[in-house]
Scaffold this motif. Structure first.
Motif, PDB file in Angstrom:
ATOM      1  N   LEU A 266      29.346  41.112  35.476  1.00  0.00           N
ATOM      2  CA  LEU A 266      30.737  41.518  35.682  1.00  0.00           C
ATOM      3  C   LEU A 266      30.996  42.889  35.060  1.00  0.00           C
ATOM      4  N   THR A 267      31.857  43.678  35.722  1.00  0.00           N
ATOM      5  CA  THR A 267      32.215  44.987  35.164  1.00  0.00           C
ATOM      6  C   THR A 267      33.150  44.762  33.970  1.00  0.00           C
ATOM      7  N   LYS A 268      33.359  45.841  33.213  1.00  0.00           N
ATOM      8  CA  LYS A 268      34.211  45.766  32.027  1.00  0.00           C
ATOM      9  C   LYS A 268      35.636  45.354  32.421  1.00  0.00           C
ATOM     10  N   SER A 269      36.151  45.951  33.527  1.00  0.00           N
ATOM     11  CA  SER A 269      37.533  45.612  33.895  1.00  0.00           C
ATOM     12  C   SER A 269      37.639  44.208  34.499  1.00  0.00           C
ATOM     13  N   GLN A 270      36.563  43.709  35.138  1.00  0.00           N
ATOM     14  CA  GLN A 270      36.577  42.316  35.610  1.00  0.00           C
ATOM     15  C   GLN A 270      36.663  41.362  34.410  1.00  0.00           C
ATOM     16  N   ALA A 271      35.833  41.647  33.398  1.00  0.00           N
ATOM     17  CA  ALA A 271      35.828  40.784  32.202  1.00  0.00           C
ATOM     18  C   ALA A 271      37.183  40.847  31.491  1.00  0.00           C
ATOM     19  N   GLY A 272      37.758  42.058  31.409  1.00  0.00           N
ATOM     20  CA  GLY A 272      39.060  42.224  30.750  1.00  0.00           C
ATOM     21  C   GLY A 272      40.164  41.502  31.505  1.00  0.00           C
ATOM     22  N   SER A 273      40.150  41.606  32.835  1.00  0.00           N
ATOM     23  CA  SER A 273      41.168  40.940  33.659  1.00  0.00           C
ATOM     24  C   SER A 273      41.057  39.421  33.509  1.00  0.00           C
ATOM     25  N   LEU A 274      39.812  38.912  33.467  1.00  0.00           N
ATOM     26  CA  LEU A 274      39.620  37.465  33.317  1.00  0.00           C
ATOM     27  C   LEU A 274      40.154  36.975  31.973  1.00  0.00           C
ATOM     28  N   GLU A 275      39.968  37.774  30.933  1.00  0.00           N
ATOM     29  CA  GLU A 275      40.514  37.393  29.622  1.00  0.00           C
ATOM     30  C   GLU A 275      42.030  37.224  29.700  1.00  0.00           C
ATOM     31  N   MET A 436      56.004  40.519  37.802  1.00  0.00           N
ATOM     32  CA  MET A 436      54.645  40.078  37.469  1.00  0.00           C
ATOM     33  C   MET A 436      54.019  40.877  36.346  1.00  0.00           C
ATOM     34  N   ASP A 437      53.045  40.239  35.676  1.00  0.00           N
ATOM     35  CA  ASP A 437      52.162  40.972  34.776  1.00  0.00           C
ATOM     36  C   ASP A 437      51.056  41.556  35.652  1.00  0.00           C
ATOM     37  N   VAL A 438      50.508  42.710  35.253  1.00  0.00           N
ATOM     38  CA  VAL A 438      49.542  43.386  36.127  1.00  0.00           C
ATOM     39  C   VAL A 438      48.196  43.571  35.437  1.00  0.00           C
ATOM     40  N   SER A 439      47.111  43.219  36.151  1.00  0.00           N
ATOM     41  CA  SER A 439      45.747  43.536  35.713  1.00  0.00           C
ATOM     42  C   SER A 439      45.151  44.471  36.758  1.00  0.00           C
ATOM     43  N   ARG A 440      44.377  45.434  36.312  1.00  0.00           N
ATOM     44  CA  ARG A 440      43.782  46.394  37.259  1.00  0.00           C
ATOM     45  C   ARG A 440      42.258  46.412  37.132  1.00  0.00           C
ATOM     46  N   LEU A 441      41.579  46.376  38.284  1.00  0.00           N
ATOM     47  CA  LEU A 441      40.118  46.553  38.300  1.00  0.00           C
ATOM     48  C   LEU A 441      39.865  48.012  38.659  1.00  0.00           C
ATOM     49  N   THR A 442      39.280  48.750  37.741  1.00  0.00           N
ATOM     50  CA  THR A 442      39.165  50.198  37.956  1.00  0.00           C
ATOM     51  C   THR A 442      37.755  50.665  38.284  1.00  0.00           C
ATOM     52  N   GLU A 443      36.731  49.789  38.112  1.00  0.00           N
ATOM     53  CA  GLU A 443      35.365  50.225  38.453  1.00  0.00           C
ATOM     54  C   GLU A 443      34.902  49.528  39.729  1.00  0.00           C
ATOM     55  N   LYS A 444      33.874  50.118  40.326  1.00  0.00           N
ATOM     56  CA  LYS A 444      33.235  49.438  41.455  1.00  0.00           C
ATOM     57  C   LYS A 444      32.023  48.693  40.912  1.00  0.00           C
ATOM     58  N   PRO A 445      31.652  47.552  41.524  1.00  0.00           N
ATOM     59  CA  PRO A 445      30.474  46.821  41.048  1.00  0.00           C
ATOM     60  C   PRO A 445      29.218  47.690  41.133  1.00  0.00           C
TER      61      PRO A 445
END
Length: 693
Positions: A266-275, A436-445
């Motif tokens: 998982l990318t850093k932003s995927q892991a952060g969003s999941l948290e 809503m609260d917002v999470s952003r995925l900023t990297e590509k896999p």
């Protein structure tokens, strides 16, 4: 529920004088079906008729209103020549010019010797001033009938401007005095008049300065609109918060299996969003979170992990997509990961019928089926979950707030995760997803290769076709996007149907065609053939914009790229670059480019970052056009322009929070006025969340 004081504004537009069924339909197309829609249809220009010179002083090219005497009529011998009415005053001669005059109506309207007031644009011809087809000719005693300053409205073909102005004047006499909903100190600081006065003056501008979005009257009305939007979102959010949630915390066993089966970490932003998502799910309040991620940023994996968190805790989860193609695609991409985790997954769309559908419904109701992917079909009454704990909604901008609430009503205290692949500028995120609260995925896999983007003039079409031919022989699959379905008389745009026929001459029957006017099953069949490799080239309109996944497609050709918005171009480009091979995107343009179009194409060449592109799109076009709000379900503002009124949006958000903190049910004096504001701007769903009072 709507306050009685607003009833006159919610009549059909045909209730206004001069608007019968035929013209009413045109006004409905232009502004909307109700009187209130015309209220927000503000002038875009003014015609000033106050200049009243003598004939000899009337300058060329200016609108003038003059008092003259009718001297003579000169009818032409040839119907192609003009009919002239000679007029005079003590300083000279003025000619009124008419074409295609039938009968003697001009002589009856302007008998020789009569004094009239005439208004129109003066043009000097052979030392004689002329007005061709004057805007107004009235007897001297009726000169007050000529509007000194005439508002100019955005129009539609077939609707006379005079009729529209008359309807607006009648509407303004019916506009009720409403209680003031704005904070007195804030209004005074900005120097804004009352709402009633603002509406009246917005429709009766005195000069061009009155039309500017920075004018105090326009700013007042923009603020009212933004406040209604922010207040509605704050109330919906509060209602979500009021509803008790439940703690959902899985043990991680299923998620660990999926993580092991993924071909990448998982990318850093995927892991952060999941948290952030797990934290929301573990809290005792309901989750309402937006997951924003560019095309290919790995939202689906994040959604699956969140769903498995619910399944580990003994509950069910559902993912809803806006189209059948997208729902099937989600089901196909999730199936191997679910298999690795040993979790059952089923698909439910409107096309499923009979025993197969019933079997899915039975397993869902008994709790035997933990995960369901589907379309709008999930809203149907017979779809019952045993214990739905998480609803994931994909491409949220196709679904409104009501549908969010509808799906979350399918279970007890359902958490809602919303995903969008359309990067949205921060200001627009506030207006559409402020609840809503917002999470952003900023990297590509990892493994995603950059897409080479080139711009190429349309007159090099043959060259492009040769290049595509070479690519196809090497095994490539190609998207070819056109802006229209059929050639229309008004435009020179290449139509998809014509381009399809043209490309078949080169590629034979391995060219497919999809467009929005096709039936769903026919569209799906062509898409499936392209996916399976039975077609090399797919000619399409923008129906392929969202969610189609063909990793083998490596070339995207977009014809007349200058006619598309940046967000749309970015979405289309995201259809390629999904596999191992390098991909390219060809933006074909008409060499006669505007500066804005040139800037758009440069942005596409310079970056693949959807968030950078979205901000640039907002800067270049203003919020009204970003994402094509009509298609996307984002709020369409009639008076607020976020590129100009961004400061007012921030103020409206703060004001809305303060209002709801102090008076959650809007039961105080200002609260009651704010209820009227919500209904005035048709935020009925939010108003109905309030307790009566």
């Amino acid at each position: 529920m709507r306050p009685v004081v607003l009833f006159p504004l919610f009549r059909p537009v045909t209730a206004l004088p001069g608007l019968g069924p035929r013209l009413g339909k045109l006004v409905e197309k232009l502004a909307g079906p109700q009187v209130v829609d015309l209220l927000w249809h503000l002038p875009c220009g003014v015609i000033d008729r106050r200049y009243a010179p003598k004939i000899a002083e009337a300058p060329n090219g200016r609108i003038a209103t003059m008092t003259v005497r009718i001297d003579s009529h000169a009818a032409p011998h040839n119907s192609r020549h003009p009919y002239k009415v000679r007029c005079t005053d003590e300083t000279g001669v003025l000619e009124l010019i008419y074409f295609h005059v039938k009968g003697d109506w001009l002589e009856r309207q302007m008998p020789v010797g009569k004094t009239v007031v005439v208004s129109g644009k003066v043009e000097w011809f052979h030392d004689t001033p002329q007005i061709t087809h004057p805007d107004a000719v009235v007897p001297l005693e009726s000169k007050d009938e000529i509007e000194a300053v005439e508002p100019v409205y955005p129009m539609t073909a077939g609707l006379p401007a005079k009729t529209l102005r008359k309807a607006v004047r009648a509407m303004l006499t019916d506009v009720p005095e409403l209680p003031e909903w704005q904070d007195a100190a804030w209004r005074s600081r900005n120097g804004w008049p009352t709402w009633h006065e603002s509406i009246r003056r917005a429709h009766t501008p005195e000069d061009e300065a009155d039309l500017a979005p920075t004018n105090p009257i326009r700013r007042r009305l923009a603020y009212d609109e933004l406040l209604s939007n922010q207040l509605a979102l704050t109330l919906v959010r509060m209602q979500q918060r009021r509803l008790s949630g439940r703690v959902i915390q899985g043990d991680g066993r299923l998620r660990a299996k999926v993580a092991g089966a993924l071909p990448f970490s998982l990318t850093k932003s995927q892991a952060g969003s999941l948290e952030e998502i797990y934290e929301d799910m573990a809290a005792e309040r309901r989750m309402l979170r937006l997951l924003q991620g560019d095309v290919g940023s790995g939202k689906t994996v994040v959604a699956l992990m969140a769903m498995l968190n619910a399944v580990e805790a003994g509950h069910q989860a559902a993912l809803m997509a806006p189209t059948e193609i997208l729902a099937r695609q989600h089901a196909e991409s999730l199936a191997p990961l679910c298999k690795a985790a040993g979790v059952d997954l089923a698909l439910l769309t409107g096309r499923d019928k009979g025993k197969a559908r019933q079997a899915v419904l039975d397993r869902l109701a008994s709790g035997e089926l933990p995960l369901l992917v589907g379309t709008h079909a999930l809203f149907q009454e017979d779809v019952a979950f045993k214990d739905l704990a998480l609803a994931v909604i994909d491409e949220q901008h196709r679904f409104g707030v009501h549908q969010r609430l509808q799906l979350s009503a399918k279970g007890r205290a359902v958490d809602v995760l919303v995903m969008t692949a359309t990067p949205i500028p921060r200001t627009l995120t506030l207006t559409a997803y402020g609840d809503m609260d917002v999470s952003r995925l900023t990297e590509k896999p990892a493994g995603r290769k950059p897409i080479q983007t080139v711009t190429i003039a349309l007159d090099r079409l043959e060259e492009v076709v040769h290049g595509i031919h070479r690519k196809v022989q090497e095994g490539a699959r190609v998207y070819w996007v056109c802006p229209l379905v059929d050639e229309s008389e008004q435009t020179d745009l290449a139509a998809a149907t014509e381009r399809h026929a043209f490309l078949r001459a080169t590629f034979g029957d391995r060219v497919g065609l999809v467009h929005g006017k096709m039936r769903g099953p026919d569209k799906d069949a062509v898409m499936a053939a392209f996916q399976a490799g039975n077609l090399d080239v797919l000619v399409a309109t923008t129906v392929i914009e969202v969610g189609v996944n063909v990793p083998e497609a490596t070339v995207m050709v977009i014809e007349h790229a200058e006619r598309f918005g940046l967000a749309q171009l970015h979405q289309l480009r995201g259809r390629v670059g999904r596999g191992e091979k390098p991909s390219s995107c060809l933006l074909m343009f008409d060499p006669q480019l505007t500066e804005t179009a040139r800037a758009r194409l440069k942005t596409m060449r310079d970056t693949e970052d959807g968030f950078v592109i979205a901000e640039e799109d907002l800067r270049l076009r203003g919020a009204g056009e970003v994402l094509g709000t009509r298609q996307s379900g984002l709020p369409e503002f009639r008076m607020a322009d976020l590129a100009v009124h961004g400061d007012l949006l921030a103020a409206a958000r703060d004001d809305a929070k303060l209002i709801v903190d102090r008076d959650p049910d809007l039961s105080g004096e200002r609260g009651q006025a704010l209820r009227t504001l919500l209904y005035l701007f048709e935020r009925d769903a939010a108003a109905k969340t309030l307790r009566s009072g």
